[in-house]
Write a protein that holds these residues in place. Structure first.
Motif, PDB file in Angstrom:
ATOM      1  N   CYS A  10      15.991  58.052 -15.851  1.00  0.00           N
ATOM      2  CA  CYS A  10      14.895  57.487 -16.632  1.00  0.00           C
ATOM      3  C   CYS A  10      15.166  55.990 -16.789  1.00  0.00           C
ATOM      4  N   ALA A  11      14.187  55.175 -16.440  1.00  0.00           N
ATOM      5  CA  ALA A  11      14.354  53.727 -16.498  1.00  0.00           C
ATOM      6  C   ALA A  11      13.109  53.086 -17.099  1.00  0.00           C
ATOM      7  N   MET A  12      13.266  51.845 -17.517  1.00  0.00           N
ATOM      8  CA  MET A  12      12.156  51.061 -18.031  1.00  0.00           C
ATOM      9  C   MET A  12      12.060  49.802 -17.185  1.00  0.00           C
ATOM     10  N   GLN A  13      10.861  49.472 -16.755  1.00  0.00           N
ATOM     11  CA  GLN A  13      10.636  48.272 -15.955  1.00  0.00           C
ATOM     12  C   GLN A  13       9.774  47.311 -16.765  1.00  0.00           C
ATOM     13  N   VAL A  14      10.236  46.072 -16.882  1.00  0.00           N
ATOM     14  CA  VAL A  14       9.491  45.021 -17.571  1.00  0.00           C
ATOM     15  C   VAL A  14       9.090  43.999 -16.514  1.00  0.00           C
ATOM     16  N   ARG A  15       7.786  43.801 -16.360  1.00  0.00           N
ATOM     17  CA  ARG A  15       7.269  42.833 -15.386  1.00  0.00           C
ATOM     18  C   ARG A  15       6.834  41.581 -16.139  1.00  0.00           C
ATOM     19  N   THR A  16       7.307  40.422 -15.652  1.00  0.00           N
ATOM     20  CA  THR A  16       7.006  39.155 -16.310  1.00  0.00           C
ATOM     21  C   THR A  16       6.322  38.196 -15.347  1.00  0.00           C
TER      22      THR A  16
END
Length: 76
Positions: A10-16
């Motif tokens: 399980c991962a979290m991706q933050v796009r900036t």
């Protein structure tokens, strides 16, 4: 044979937004945080994304939860 599905990551991706392309579209940079607790709900992930966004130079465009599941037969 019945299929089964098991959560393996399980991962979290933050796009900036890391600038702007010549076309005017945003240049996107992604950060991935692995080892996210599978019970983390959407609000908690959004809160974490907001905290990350407050300490980096680029604005957060979106936050994604990425679950990787192993699909196999049940062996019967």
């Amino acid at each position: 044979m019945a299929a089964q599905s098991e959560l393996v990551k399980c991962a979290m991706q933050v796009r900036t937004q890391a600038g702007t392309l010549d076309s005017g579209r945003p240049r996107v940079k992604s950060y991935t945080l692995d080892g996210i607790n599978e019970s983390a709900n959407a609000q908690l992930l959004l809160d974490v994304s907001g905290a990350v966004g407050s300490v980096i130079a680029n604005p957060v465009l979106e936050t994604n939860r990425v679950d990787t599941r192993l699909i196999s037969d049940d062996g019967e």
